[in-house]
Design a protein around this motif. Structure first.
Motif, mmCIF file in Angstrom:
data_model
loop_
_atom_site.group_PDB
_atom_site.id
_atom_site.type_symbol
_atom_site.label_atom_id
_atom_site.label_comp_id
_atom_site.label_asym_id
_atom_site.label_seq_id
_atom_site.Cartn_x
_atom_site.Cartn_y
_atom_site.Cartn_z
ATOM 1 N N ILE A 157 0.896 -1.169 0.084
ATOM 2 C CA ILE A 157 0.193 -0.082 -0.136
ATOM 3 C C ILE A 157 0.758 1.219 -0.125
ATOM 4 N N ILE A 158 1.924 1.305 0.986
ATOM 5 C CA ILE A 158 2.753 2.284 0.804
ATOM 6 C C ILE A 158 3.547 2.524 -0.335
ATOM 7 N N PHE A 159 4.051 1.422 -0.971
ATOM 8 C CA PHE A 159 4.892 1.320 -2.214
ATOM 9 C C PHE A 159 4.060 2.060 -3.285
ATOM 10 N N TYR A 160 2.767 1.447 -3.497
ATOM 11 C CA TYR A 160 1.824 2.242 -4.556
ATOM 12 C C TYR A 160 1.259 3.668 -4.441
ATOM 13 N N LYS A 161 1.252 4.114 -3.039
ATOM 14 C CA LYS A 161 1.199 5.504 -2.869
ATOM 15 C C LYS A 161 2.242 6.188 -3.342
ATOM 16 N N LEU A 162 3.353 5.811 -3.004
ATOM 17 C CA LEU A 162 4.708 6.507 -3.364
ATOM 18 C C LEU A 162 4.759 6.504 -4.930
ATOM 19 N N LEU A 163 4.311 5.651 -5.758
ATOM 20 C CA LEU A 163 4.197 5.732 -7.042
ATOM 21 C C LEU A 163 3.282 6.639 -7.524
ATOM 22 N N GLY A 164 2.374 7.234 -6.834
ATOM 23 C CA GLY A 164 1.181 8.007 -7.159
ATOM 24 C C GLY A 164 -0.016 7.067 -7.457
ATOM 25 N N VAL A 165 -0.166 5.882 -7.114
ATOM 26 C CA VAL A 165 -0.945 5.035 -7.501
ATOM 27 C C VAL A 165 -2.110 4.822 -6.123
ATOM 28 N N MET A 166 -3.398 5.039 -6.484
ATOM 29 C CA MET A 166 -4.478 4.721 -5.360
ATOM 30 C C MET A 166 -4.561 3.008 -5.295
ATOM 31 N N PRO A 167 -4.082 2.444 -4.150
ATOM 32 C CA PRO A 167 -4.535 1.189 -3.912
ATOM 33 C C PRO A 167 -5.991 0.703 -3.642
ATOM 34 N N ILE A 168 -6.873 -0.260 -4.306
ATOM 35 C CA ILE A 168 -7.742 -0.543 -3.781
ATOM 36 C C ILE A 168 -7.884 -1.892 -3.459
ATOM 37 N N ALA A 169 -8.140 -2.188 -2.040
ATOM 38 C CA ALA A 169 -8.214 -3.631 -1.368
ATOM 39 C C ALA A 169 -9.509 -4.382 -1.746
ATOM 40 N N TRP A 170 -9.404 -5.635 -1.645
ATOM 41 C CA TRP A 170 -10.465 -6.733 -1.630
ATOM 42 C C TRP A 170 -10.073 -7.675 -0.715
ATOM 43 N N ILE A 171 -11.176 -8.075 0.266
ATOM 44 C CA ILE A 171 -11.104 -9.287 0.677
ATOM 45 C C ILE A 171 -12.070 -10.176 0.667
ATOM 46 N N PRO A 172 -12.147 -11.468 0.428
ATOM 47 C CA PRO A 172 -12.790 -12.211 -0.162
ATOM 48 C C PRO A 172 -13.994 -12.684 0.937
ATOM 49 N N ASP A 173 -13.379 -13.038 2.454
ATOM 50 C CA ASP A 173 -14.500 -13.323 3.276
ATOM 51 C C ASP A 173 -13.726 -13.396 4.697
ATOM 52 N N PHE A 174 -14.275 -13.846 5.682
ATOM 53 C CA PHE A 174 -13.578 -13.574 7.115
ATOM 54 C C PHE A 174 -13.796 -14.941 7.822
ATOM 55 N N GLN A 175 -13.546 -16.074 6.934
ATOM 56 C CA GLN A 175 -13.821 -17.439 7.386
ATOM 57 C C GLN A 175 -12.716 -17.424 8.622
ATOM 58 N N HIS A 176 -11.572 -16.957 8.578
ATOM 59 C CA HIS A 176 -10.613 -17.378 9.478
ATOM 60 C C HIS A 176 -11.048 -16.942 11.081
ATOM 61 N N ASN A 177 -12.041 -15.899 10.904
ATOM 62 C CA ASN A 177 -12.541 -15.251 12.320
ATOM 63 C C ASN A 177 -13.459 -16.085 13.004
ATOM 64 N N TYR A 178 -14.275 -16.952 12.183
ATOM 65 C CA TYR A 178 -15.485 -17.973 12.489
ATOM 66 C C TYR A 178 -14.874 -19.287 12.840
ATOM 67 N N TYR A 179 -14.162 -19.986 11.867
ATOM 68 C CA TYR A 179 -13.407 -21.170 12.178
ATOM 69 C C TYR A 179 -12.019 -21.229 12.029
ATOM 70 N N LYS A 180 -11.661 -20.781 13.042
ATOM 71 C CA LYS A 180 -10.005 -20.772 13.312
ATOM 72 C C LYS A 180 -9.575 -22.174 13.034
ATOM 73 N N ASN A 181 -10.003 -23.299 13.567
ATOM 74 C CA ASN A 181 -9.611 -24.402 13.596
ATOM 75 C C ASN A 181 -9.491 -25.009 12.056
ATOM 76 N N PHE A 182 -9.872 -24.367 11.018
ATOM 77 C CA PHE A 182 -9.759 -24.548 9.795
ATOM 78 C C PHE A 182 -8.278 -24.041 9.332
ATOM 79 N N PHE A 183 -7.487 -23.449 9.978
ATOM 80 C CA PHE A 183 -6.497 -22.646 9.628
ATOM 81 C C PHE A 183 -5.359 -22.967 10.468
ATOM 82 N N SER A 184 -4.276 -22.920 10.082
ATOM 83 C CA SER A 184 -2.910 -22.853 10.860
ATOM 84 C C SER A 184 -2.951 -21.332 11.741
#
Length: 383
Positions: free
Chosen positions: A100-127
């Motif tokens: 994010i910092i790198f792109y902003k230094l280049l004059g580019v606006m970053p746009i974030a995308w998050i697919p879902d928040f499964q890890h917050n509900y099912y921690k046992n499915f992840f390391s």
């Protein structure tokens, strides 16, 4: 008129096939927005899965660049060259603070995308490491205040719940742009696929998910065991890669259920199949089952809607948001309820109307694109 240029990066560096199709589907909905197609140039950087995007080559405001990864330094240099050559003003799918910092230094606006928040509900499915990494990344997105795209209102509620509310959140669902694949199909091609896998048109239900733990295949196997005595020749056809990288033993657990003598005669496990075959199998099924415990905005559901299929759908918040009139909800933890609804669906006459599904796909694409148009409008003056 001078156009704005947006660079789209493939989620997770081409390793996640769901992310590849997500990006294709997002490109399609943007193509249905007159304002975006006139005022924006879109650049897609892709390598191994470039053929997925062939259907977008006809759109003159989208350019696809084939990238061959070499070394980290040369990859960064190539990325910078792309940014400067095409005068990139936005870059999509950014989730790490230093980028994010790198792109902003280049004059580019970053746009974030998050697919879902499964890890917050099912921690046992992840390391523990994966939970920590995702939590840190999403916290960084919250603090950075860059525009954030989420695929559903359910995702937005989860983001606010776990990371806090803020401005600059945009809900942009997607449709499944499978029209090019459907145009390739004819009766002969479909029949060849059905014969290859020894399945009968209308004689099976389709379950088309990777064999990951949160996809919840086990509830279907338990439901089959409950109804085994009156299923007759009806089959349950599973497609998807038979391995969960987060839990390698999960598929072995499923095999124990699959080998049950009351279950085994009623199932066919095809493994990973080509996309065109997957759609053929879905199209010729009597109905589709999507038992997942968690999704961001399910591609299987979107496929089913375009194919105009009946679908038994797990009752989770995003599915309630995503469902149409051909979806029937069931408790994903209740195999007895699912077994009863399977029997009802088997006995139901079905009438698919793909023309209706395609028309609906185009209409929803136009609607979904408006929020991305709003994102560009809200953030245009910041560059």
């Amino acid at each position: 008129m001078k156009k704005i240029s947006i660079l789209f990066n493939i989620p997770n560096g081409n390793k996640w096939i769901g992310g590849i199709y997500y990006l294709k589907n997002i490109m399609f909905i943007l193509s249905q927005n007159v304002s975006i197609s006139k005022k924006v140039n879109i650049i897609i950087r892709v390598d191994d899965n470039i053929k997925v995007f062939d259907c977008l080559n006809k759109l003159d405001f989208i350019k696809i660049i084939n990238v061959k990864h070499k070394s980290r330094f040369r990859d960064i240099a190539e990325l910078c060259r792309t940014i400067f050559s095409y005068k990139i003003k936005y870059i999509y799918n950014v989730s790490v603070r230093n980028k994010i910092i790198f792109y902003k230094l280049l004059g580019v606006m970053p746009i974030a995308w998050i697919p879902d928040f499964q890890h917050n509900y099912y921690k046992n499915f992840f390391s523990e490491e994966e939970v920590k990494t995702r939590t840190e990344q999403y916290s960084q997105i919250q603090k950075s205040n860059v525009p954030l795209v989420l695929s559903s209102n359910a995702c937005k509620s989860d983001f606010i719940k776990f990371y806090g509310d803020r401005s600059g959140i945009y809900v942009v669902p997607f449709v499944s742009y499978i029209e090019p694949e459907l145009e390739e199909l004819d009766d002969e091609a479909e029949e060849a696929t059905l014969q290859k896998y020894d399945i009968r048109r209308g004689g099976y239900a389709c379950i088309s998910n990777q064999f990951w733990q949160h996809k919840n295949h086990i509830v279907i196997l338990k439901a089959i065991k409950r109804r085994h005595y009156d299923l007759g020749n009806f089959k349950f056809v599973f497609t998807g890669y038979p391995k969960d990288y987060r839990n390698p033993e999960y598929y072995n657990l499923l095999i124990k259920y699959m080998e049950d003598p009351e279950v085994k005669p009623h199932i066919k496990v095809l493994g990973f199949v080509e996309r065109i075959e997957q759609l053929t199998i879905m199209k010729n099924s009597k109905f589709i089952i999507q038992p997942s415990l968690f999704e961001g905005w399910g591609t299987v559901v979107e496929d089913a809607k375009v194919l105009d299929k009946d679908i038994l759908l797990s009752d989770i918040p995003v599915h309630r948001e995503q469902m149409n009139e051909k979806c029937v909800l069931f408790n994903p933890h209740n195999d007895e309820e699912l077994a009863a609804k399977i029997k009802s669906m088997i006995n139901k006459e079905y009438h698919d109307n793909i023309d209706h599904g395609l028309k609906d796909m185009y209409e929803r694409a136009k609607i979904y694109s408006r929020e991305f148009e709003q994102l560009l409008s809200d953030n245009g003056k910041k560059l």
